[in-house]
Every structure is written in structure tokens, then in C-alpha cells.
Write a protein that holds these residues in place. Structure first.
Motif, mmCIF file in Angstrom:
data_model
loop_
_atom_site.group_PDB
_atom_site.id
_atom_site.type_symbol
_atom_site.label_atom_id
_atom_site.label_comp_id
_atom_site.label_asym_id
_atom_site.label_seq_id
_atom_site.Cartn_x
_atom_site.Cartn_y
_atom_site.Cartn_z
ATOM 1 N N LYS A 163 64.338 43.494 -27.167
ATOM 2 C CA LYS A 163 65.010 43.692 -25.041
ATOM 3 C C LYS A 163 64.850 44.616 -24.994
ATOM 4 O O LYS A 163 64.190 45.614 -23.808
ATOM 5 C CB LYS A 163 66.485 43.425 -25.693
ATOM 6 C CG LYS A 163 66.959 41.340 -25.002
ATOM 7 C CD LYS A 163 68.540 41.103 -24.996
ATOM 8 C CE LYS A 163 68.172 40.599 -25.511
ATOM 9 N NZ LYS A 163 70.291 40.205 -25.401
ATOM 10 N N VAL B 138 68.112 50.144 -20.068
ATOM 11 C CA VAL B 138 68.194 48.912 -21.529
ATOM 12 C C VAL B 138 68.740 49.933 -23.221
ATOM 13 O O VAL B 138 68.460 51.631 -23.029
ATOM 14 C CB VAL B 138 66.280 50.067 -21.241
ATOM 15 C CG1 VAL B 138 65.922 49.670 -22.675
ATOM 16 C CG2 VAL B 138 65.460 49.462 -20.668
ATOM 17 N N LYS C 70 71.757 47.663 -8.644
ATOM 18 C CA LYS C 70 70.061 47.629 -8.721
ATOM 19 C C LYS C 70 69.713 49.290 -10.011
ATOM 20 O O LYS C 70 68.545 49.449 -9.181
ATOM 21 C CB LYS C 70 69.709 48.516 -7.501
ATOM 22 C CG LYS C 70 70.636 47.304 -6.497
ATOM 23 C CD LYS C 70 70.835 45.487 -6.960
ATOM 24 C CE LYS C 70 71.733 45.408 -5.932
ATOM 25 N NZ LYS C 70 72.982 44.622 -6.045
ATOM 26 N N ALA C 71 70.408 48.714 -11.407
ATOM 27 C CA ALA C 71 69.565 49.810 -12.257
ATOM 28 C C ALA C 71 68.570 48.876 -13.138
ATOM 29 O O ALA C 71 68.958 47.685 -13.291
ATOM 30 C CB ALA C 71 70.265 50.838 -12.957
ATOM 31 N N ASN C 72 68.058 49.979 -13.548
ATOM 32 C CA ASN C 72 67.031 49.282 -15.102
ATOM 33 C C ASN C 72 67.744 50.065 -16.547
ATOM 34 O O ASN C 72 66.784 49.927 -16.499
ATOM 35 C CB ASN C 72 65.500 49.656 -15.095
ATOM 36 C CG ASN C 72 64.850 48.446 -15.921
ATOM 37 O OD1 ASN C 72 65.140 47.599 -16.348
ATOM 38 N ND2 ASN C 72 63.645 48.131 -15.989
ATOM 39 N N THR D 178 62.178 57.629 -18.420
ATOM 40 C CA THR D 178 63.428 57.645 -17.741
ATOM 41 C C THR D 178 63.124 58.593 -17.222
ATOM 42 O O THR D 178 63.234 59.142 -15.727
ATOM 43 C CB THR D 178 64.657 58.899 -19.429
ATOM 44 O OG1 THR D 178 64.706 57.529 -20.130
ATOM 45 C CG2 THR D 178 65.913 59.171 -18.425
ATOM 46 N N GLN E 231 62.418 54.846 -14.518
ATOM 47 C CA GLN E 231 62.058 53.437 -14.255
ATOM 48 C C GLN E 231 62.640 52.614 -15.341
ATOM 49 O O GLN E 231 63.356 51.614 -14.970
ATOM 50 C CB GLN E 231 60.716 53.358 -15.341
ATOM 51 C CG GLN E 231 59.016 53.981 -14.037
ATOM 52 C CD GLN E 231 58.155 53.310 -15.032
ATOM 53 O OE1 GLN E 231 57.708 54.284 -15.771
ATOM 54 N NE2 GLN E 231 57.023 53.007 -14.612
ATOM 55 N N ILE E 232 63.101 53.658 -15.832
ATOM 56 C CA ILE E 232 64.553 52.917 -17.212
ATOM 57 C C ILE E 232 66.131 53.933 -16.943
ATOM 58 O O ILE E 232 65.472 55.284 -16.860
ATOM 59 C CB ILE E 232 63.412 52.375 -18.385
ATOM 60 C CG1 ILE E 232 63.919 53.652 -19.070
ATOM 61 C CG2 ILE E 232 63.185 51.447 -18.721
ATOM 62 C CD1 ILE E 232 63.835 53.599 -20.522
ATOM 63 N N GLN E 233 66.780 53.396 -17.353
ATOM 64 C CA GLN E 233 67.975 54.696 -17.590
ATOM 65 C C GLN E 233 68.171 53.966 -19.374
ATOM 66 O O GLN E 233 68.937 52.660 -19.718
ATOM 67 C CB GLN E 233 69.364 54.057 -16.990
ATOM 68 C CG GLN E 233 68.729 53.989 -15.630
ATOM 69 C CD GLN E 233 68.062 54.200 -14.835
ATOM 70 O OE1 GLN E 233 68.401 52.478 -14.918
ATOM 71 N NE2 GLN E 233 67.118 54.046 -14.017
ATOM 72 N N PRO F 219 60.066 46.224 -21.964
ATOM 73 C CA PRO F 219 59.780 47.346 -20.773
ATOM 74 C C PRO F 219 58.527 48.693 -21.098
ATOM 75 O O PRO F 219 58.438 48.847 -20.150
ATOM 76 C CB PRO F 219 61.259 47.919 -20.164
ATOM 77 C CG PRO F 219 62.448 47.685 -21.398
ATOM 78 C CD PRO F 219 61.746 46.450 -22.138
ATOM 79 N N ARG G 133 72.864 46.843 -14.125
ATOM 80 C CA ARG G 133 71.685 46.472 -14.168
ATOM 81 C C ARG G 133 72.153 45.820 -12.331
ATOM 82 O O ARG G 133 71.528 45.929 -11.580
ATOM 83 C CB ARG G 133 71.632 44.841 -14.724
ATOM 84 C CG ARG G 133 70.120 44.626 -14.058
ATOM 85 C CD ARG G 133 69.679 43.050 -14.945
ATOM 86 N NE ARG G 133 69.766 44.244 -16.790
ATOM 87 C CZ ARG G 133 70.183 44.145 -17.068
ATOM 88 N NH1 ARG G 133 70.777 43.984 -18.089
ATOM 89 N NH2 ARG G 133 70.141 44.759 -18.423
ATOM 90 N N ASN G 134 73.286 45.124 -12.435
ATOM 91 C CA ASN G 134 73.817 44.617 -10.955
ATOM 92 C C ASN G 134 74.532 44.668 -10.201
ATOM 93 O O ASN G 134 73.922 44.768 -7.948
ATOM 94 C CB ASN G 134 74.078 43.148 -11.146
ATOM 95 C CG ASN G 134 73.765 41.935 -12.460
ATOM 96 O OD1 ASN G 134 72.288 41.786 -12.330
ATOM 97 N ND2 ASN G 134 74.492 41.265 -12.767
#
Length: 693
Positions: free
Chosen positions: A217, A158, A154-156, A252, A256-258, A221, A150-151
Motif C-alpha cells: 500500500k 501514506v 481530502k488528503a493522501n 511529500t 502529492q502524499i503525506q 502511489p 483521507r476522507n
């Protein structure tokens, strides 16, 4: 090879070196029934690392393509290298793949090459999911790796699975299985039976609350993406797994997410769910937007091709395997149908090609086929002119796709044959290797007559040298690697070049005034423009001066003859006489102006700066920092991770030759490192002086 488009998956397994990509691939092949045993990287028995060099080093050097079936889907999988020296292999594969499985080590988290491959996947808009591998290793940290993704990327991410425990069996809370948050089931893996089984069971009571927290969690999203899912949640009704998978797939594919899964490929834990995730969440060729290009026969008008077998044929060459009896060219088919013995157009080179044979690739093996359709990856024999990045298309419906860009080489060394009889053989071999590897360069030095080969790093050149000696049985002398320097100018200069010469009994005269200055323009190393508008000088004279300036710029700088970059030359004024002002005179005057301007504009030698990432035990941190400072390096950042220190440093390549040996000495063999090109920066004057003397 006529397959339904919706059941095809073109995917790549990508990661930092030693994250476990090849082991994941081997398990996939075994569980799908494609291979009858699980190959081991350490033993050199893997299906995809079939080259002798790969087996000796225990790393992937060349990308390998394998095809297998899983749950009614056809998966074309490419196993890519993790070492930064072979990043071009990843680059060209991501260019043609539809989806990616990114493997991370649960112990090391996001590493240097992880960032590089993630950026490459971003550039080509490749949907992907993550697999956190090596959960059975001491120091494995699922949540830490998730936060890293994530950090640092800079990904999202899940999590759709969570591990039960972590670390090897001798620890109290060892890794034993995974919880599937979509089905809310415990998954355990029995590899003692054939075929291996995945067993579903109820989640243990002591894990139920934790699993529910992670499920929330995961769903959070997704509520914004599915009204149906949101309504079921508000009504506190059960949410079916199929709806969750459908929403995860949409998220995916739209980047928007991985989704994130976990396991241990070496122990056979968690790989079957990865295969399921390939079919659930990664795109088929139908899910990818139509490929876009230009029509060279219609003044580069925009063209597009849908992934449809009935559309005109269109494909991209992304790899070449040279062979004595005809190169094997890997082609990704984007539209139409490709058949044996068909004529194709290479619009980039405006040449016709013959597709003599078509092959279905299976690592080191291949099977001949008569035709292949949109969405497939095939090997073609018979192409004579096409190189990596070239488009192939129907002769009646031309389209030119965007090519593949590769980074510039940073390191070079000289080689020469032991005898003149081997010179031609060496030349032919190097030409063949250049076709195979677009980041490999081989040129002959006009000054010394030596052949200079250049590549992406020490390991890259070492592999090439071994191939020349072992595979091609060439007796060559190899000289010490050298840095690929560049040159530019540090200031600006306005000068006038003149020509007052007697040539062939004729007095020549011309004057050319130019401005030479530094500009930041990586895409155009040397820019030559004119602002002169004399009434009495034909433009052909001005063009002759500009052409001479371009050639002088391409010929290299005045410090060591290294390639020039970031320079703009503007022709401000030209002056001619009534007699004797010819194109030759203006070329001579322009050459004189170039030499004067280069000296007056403060020439600067540029050296490649590498981004070096080191993971070392914390007690050795000070030793590494001190060593890097001695090498003219700068510490960009340091991090601490469960007894280990991560150092990111920027240091000149010239100071890093043989760094792996120094690193082993500093840490008693416990540290690891990777480096990649970062930028070019001004070298100290004392280094520039060594070339001027």
C-alpha cells in the motif's frame, strides 16, 4: 549562526487541542539532548509552555520556538496552540515555516481544529507528515484515523509505519511497538537507559503477512513517481530503503502524499522515527521556492529572493514579544545575512529600523549572536515601528512580501480602570498587548467612555483579563462579554438627499441621488462608486459627497451602530445651484441620502454563527441535540465512533456563552467541545429590536 542551508529544518508541530503536540515536542528536545528531563504538561514542567497561564491550564497559548540538532541537522521547531481561540498563533507560524508535523490522537481521530490547521497548512503550501499519537489509549484506532485523514481532510496519507496492537497494557492486544515499512523492521523503544535506545529486530512471523500488505500500500502511489522503483518492483528485486525515502521525500515536497507514522509520545514510543522523518521528508530552505514580493520603489514590480546568504537581506516579522527594555521581534530570514547594529527598511511603512541585537531563541531562554543567515529564525531587539506581518529588507534592495491576514474578532467585553490614575497605565498595557497579539482589539467607546476589548473567544478574553490583573497588577472592572454584531441591508433603495441650510450667512444647496444595495463582498465591506457625469458640477463636489458616504459607512449602521458590511453605494446624480453649492453642501446632502437609504433598504442585524463540534458518550447524544436546538442551533451532522458520538452544530455565539459549564452538566464531565467562527447570519428581529429601543 552560519549553517548549511540543506541541513536546516524550520518546522511546526500543529494539531487539535489535547492531541499531544507539546508532549511530542518535549520528547524531541529530550532525545536530541537539548533538555535533560522530559517535561510533563500535567505538572507544568514543559520547556515550551513556560507562561504561568499555560502551566495552570495545561494547554499551549503562545507559540514557542526551540532549536536543537538531530542527525547532523539543525531543527528550528515551533510548538503551536491547539485551541481555536489562539488559531492566529498557528496562522502566523505556518506563514513562515517550511514544513509541519501534524499530530492526531488515535482515539479521537480528525477533530475540529485538526481541520482548521490542515486548511491553514494548505493555504501556505506547507509540506507535512502525520503522527498518529496516543496509540496506547483505550479505543485507539490507527486505521480509522488514517481513513479520517483521507476522507475528512481530502488528503493522501501514506502509512510508512504500522502499530503492533493498540490500547493500554491491561488489554490483550496492547500497543507494544511499531513496524517500519521502509526498512521492514520491528522497532521497540527502551527508555530505561540513557540515552534512550531504538532497537531494530526482525518482524514477528504473525505480523509478516500484514506488514507486507501495508508495504505494498505504501509503495503503490510511489511507482508513478520513480521509474527506478517501478523497474525494481517489476523485476521482483529488493528495493533499497534509501530509494524509497528519496521518492517519499519528492512526493511529500510536491504535496502529492503525506507520510504517516504512529506511536505514543507520553510513553516514549515512536518519537525518534518522527525526528528522522523531519530530516528525511520535510524541506530545507533550499527546497522551498524563492520568496516573492513587489518592489514599492518601482511601481510594485515583481521581485523574488532566493534562500541564499549572498542575496540582499529579506525577512518577515511574524511575532512580537513586548518587554519593558525593548520588544523581542521574531523574524524569519528568507535571504541574505542579518547582522547586529544594521539599518533595515520596512517598505510597508516606508520607515527605517535599527537592528540593535540578534538573539537565538530557545523557548524562555535566549543567546545573543552577531549574525544570522538565510533560512534562520531569530529574535531582534531594536525595532520600533514594525508589527506582525511587516517585511524587513536591505535599504538598497527593497522588497515587500505578502502580509499575514488574521480573522475578525467575534466577542467583546468592556473594561474600565478602578481609578483615573490607572487609565494611562491601562492604555499603555493594552497597546503593548495589541502588538503581541494581532487578533486582540482595544478601542474606547465614544458613547460610554468605556474601553472595549475584543478577541477570538471566551478563553482568549479570559486569558487577557488574567494577564491584566496578575501580570500587570491593574485594578480593572470587567463587564460581561458581548457579541460583535455587524449590520447590513436586506434590500435596495434609491433616494435623494438634499441640503437647504443657512451656514455662516450663506444659503447652501445641493442634491445627491444614490442607490444603496446589498452585495456579497467580504474583502470590501463598503464600496462607494459614482455613475454621475454632470457637466455643470466640478468633480471635487462629487468627491466630497463620496467621501461623506465612505465616512458614514465606516461609522456603523442605524440599528446599534455596529460595523457595516456587504454594502455598495452608487452616486447616480448630483444637482447644484449657481450660488451656494459648495463641498460642504454636497457632504450634507450625501449624509442625508445615506440616512434615508439605510432606513429604506431594510437594515439587518448580523450575528456571528459558530461551528461547534462536540464529542460525547452516545447515551448523551439526545440531551446535546435538544440543548443545541434550544440555543437556536442547527445540527449539521452526527457521527458514531466506538461508543462516542460526534456532533457538528452551527449556533449563534450569543447563545453559547458559558457553554463549557452546560456541557459538563449534560455529560457529567465526560464530553469535550471546540468552536470556531463560521459565518455571519441575520439575527432574529426581536434581538435587533433590543438595540432600536
Amino acid at each position: 549562526m552560519n549553517r548549511k542551508l540543506e541541513t536546516i529544518r524550520n518546522i511546526g508541530v500543529i494539531a487539535h487541542i489535547d492531541a499531544g503536540k507539546t508532549t511530542v515536542t518535549e520528547r524531541m528536545l529530550y532525545y536530541s539532548g537539548t533538555s535533560h528531563r522530559v517535561g510533563a504538561v500535567d505538572k507544568g514542567t514543559t520547556e515550551t509552555d513556560f507562561d504561568e497561564e499555560e502551566r495552570e491550564r495545561g494547554i499551549t497559548i503562545y507559540s514557542a520556538c526551540v532549536t536543537f540538532q538531530w542527525s547532523g541537522h539543525v531543527v528550528n521547531l515551533i510548538d503551536t496552540p491547539g485551541h481555536v481561540d489562539f488559531t492566529a498563533e498557528v496562522e502566523r507560524c505556518l506563514r513562515v515555516l517550511d514544513g509541519g508535523v501534524v499530530v492526531f490522537s488515535a482515539r479521537e481521530g480528525v477533530e475540529a481544529q485538526s481541520e482548521t490547521v490542515w486548511r491553514q497548512a494548505n493555504r501556505y503550501k506547507v509540506p507535512r507528515f502525520a503522527f498518529i499519537n496516543k496509540m496506547d489509549r483505550e479505543g485507539a484506532n490507527f486505521e480509522g484515523t488514517l481513513a479520517d485523514i483521507r476522507n475528512r481532510l481530502k488528503a493522501n496519507p501514506v502509512a510508512i509505519q504500522i502499530p503492533i496492537g493498540s490500547g493500554p497494557p491491561h488489554l490483550a492486544n496492547a500497543f507494544s511497538g511499531v513496524i517500519d515499512l521502509v526498512q521492514m523492521k520491528l522497532l521497540t523503544f527502551d527508555n530505561s537507559v540513557s540515552p534512550p535506545q531504538v532497537k531494530l529486530a526482525e518482524i514477528p512471523e504473525d505480523q509478516a503477512e500484514r506488514a507486507q500488505e501495508w508495504r505494498e500500500k505504501m509503495l503503490e502511489p510511489l511507482y508513478d513517481l520513480s521509474e527506478e522503483l517501478m523497474e525494481l518492483s517489476l523485476a521482483e528485486e529488493p528495493i533499497p530503503g534509501d530509494l524509497i525515502r528519496k521518492t517519499l521525500r519528492q512526493a511529500t515536497l510536491s504535496h502529492q502524499i503525506q507520510p504517516v507514522l504512529c506511536g505514543s509520545a507520553l510513553d516514549g514510543i515512536g518519537v525518534q522515527p518522527v525526528l528522522d522523518a523531519v530530516t528525511y521528508y520535510l524541506p530545507s530552505p533550499q527546497d522551498v521556492p524563492p520568496v516573492e514580493g513587489t518592489n514599492p520603489s518601482k511601481k510594485d514590480a515583481k521581485e523574488s529572493r532566493k534562500p541564499d546568504p549572498d542575496e540582499p537581506f529579506c525577512g518577515l516579522v511574524f511575532k512580537i514579544l513586548p518587554a519593558k527594555h525593548g520588544d523581542m521581534t521574531w523574524v524569519r530570514i528568507y535571504s541574505g545575512t542579518l547582522r547586529q547594529n544594521s539599518r533595515l527598511l520596512n517598505p510597508g511603512q516606508n520607515l527605517k529600523e535599527n537592528c540593535a541585537q540578534l538573539w537565538h531563541i530557545q523557548a524562555s531562554r535566549k543567546d545573543q549572536v552577531e549574525s544570522a543567515g538565510a533560512g534562520d529564525i531569530v529574535g531582534v531587539i531594536g525595532l520600533r515601528h514594525s508589527v506582525t506581518g511587516d517585511t524587513l529588507c536591505d535599504t538598497k534592495s527593497p522588497i515587500l512580501l505578502e502580509s499575514i491576514e488574521f480573522p475578525e474578532t467575534v466577542i467583546a467585553m468592556a473594561i474600565e480602570p478602578e481609578s483615573s490614575a490607572e487609565r494611562d497605565k491601562l492604555h499603555d498595557t493594552l497597546e503593548m498587548m495589541k502588538r503581541q497579539d494581532p487578533t486582540f482589539r482595544a478601542t474606547e467607546s465614544a458613547d460610554t467612555g468605556q474601553t472595549i476589548i475584543s478577541g477570538m473567544g471566551e478563553l482568549h478574553l479570559e486569558v487577557i483579563r488574567h494577564r491584566l490583573l496578575r501580570d500587570f497588577k491593574l485594578n480593572v472592572k470587567v463587564h460581561k462579554p458581548r457579541v460583535s454584531y455587524r449590520e447590513t441591508v436586506g434590500g435596495s433603495a434609491k433616494v435623494t438627499g438634499e441640503c437647504h441650510r443657512m451656514v455662516g450667512g450663506q444659503q447652501l444647496f445641493a442634491k445627491v441621488t444614490i442607490q444603496l444595495e446589498h452585495v456579497d463582498n467580504p474583502s470590501q465591506p463598503i464600496t462607494v462608486i459614482t455613475k454621475s457625469s454632470p457637466d455643470n458640477v466640478p468633480f471635487s463636489m462629487v468627491e466630497a459627497a463620496m467621501e461623506e458616504l465612505r465616512q458614514r459607512g465606516a461609522g456603523g449602521g442605524i440599528i446599534g451602530g455596529f460595523p457595516l458590511g456587504d454594502i455598495r453605494i452608487t452616486v447616480l446624480d448630483v444637482e447644484a445651484a449657481e450660488v451656494g453649492s459648495t463641498e460642504t453642501a454636497f457632504a450634507i446632502a450625501a449624509g442625508d441620502a445615506f440616512e434615508k437609504a439605510m432606513r429604506a433598504a431594510k437594515p439587518v442585524l448580523l450575528e456571528p454563527i459558530m461551528k461547534l463540534q462536540i464529542i460525547t458518550p452516545e447515551e448523551n447524544l439526545g440531551d446535546f441535540v435538544g440543548d443545541i436546538m434550544k440555543r437556536r442551533g442547527e445540527i449539521a451532522k452526527t457521527e458514531h465512533r466506538s461508543g462516542e458520538a460526534l456532533i457538528e452544530a452551527h449556533a449563534p455565539l450569543a447563545e453559547l456563552f458559558g457553554y463549557s459549564s452546560a456541557m459538563r452538566s449534560l455529560s457529567q464531565g465526560r464530553a469535550s467541545s471546540s468552536m470556531e467562527p463560521l459565518k455571519y447570519a441575520a439575527a432574529p428581529q426581536e434581538i435587533a429590536n433590543t438595540f432600536l429601543m
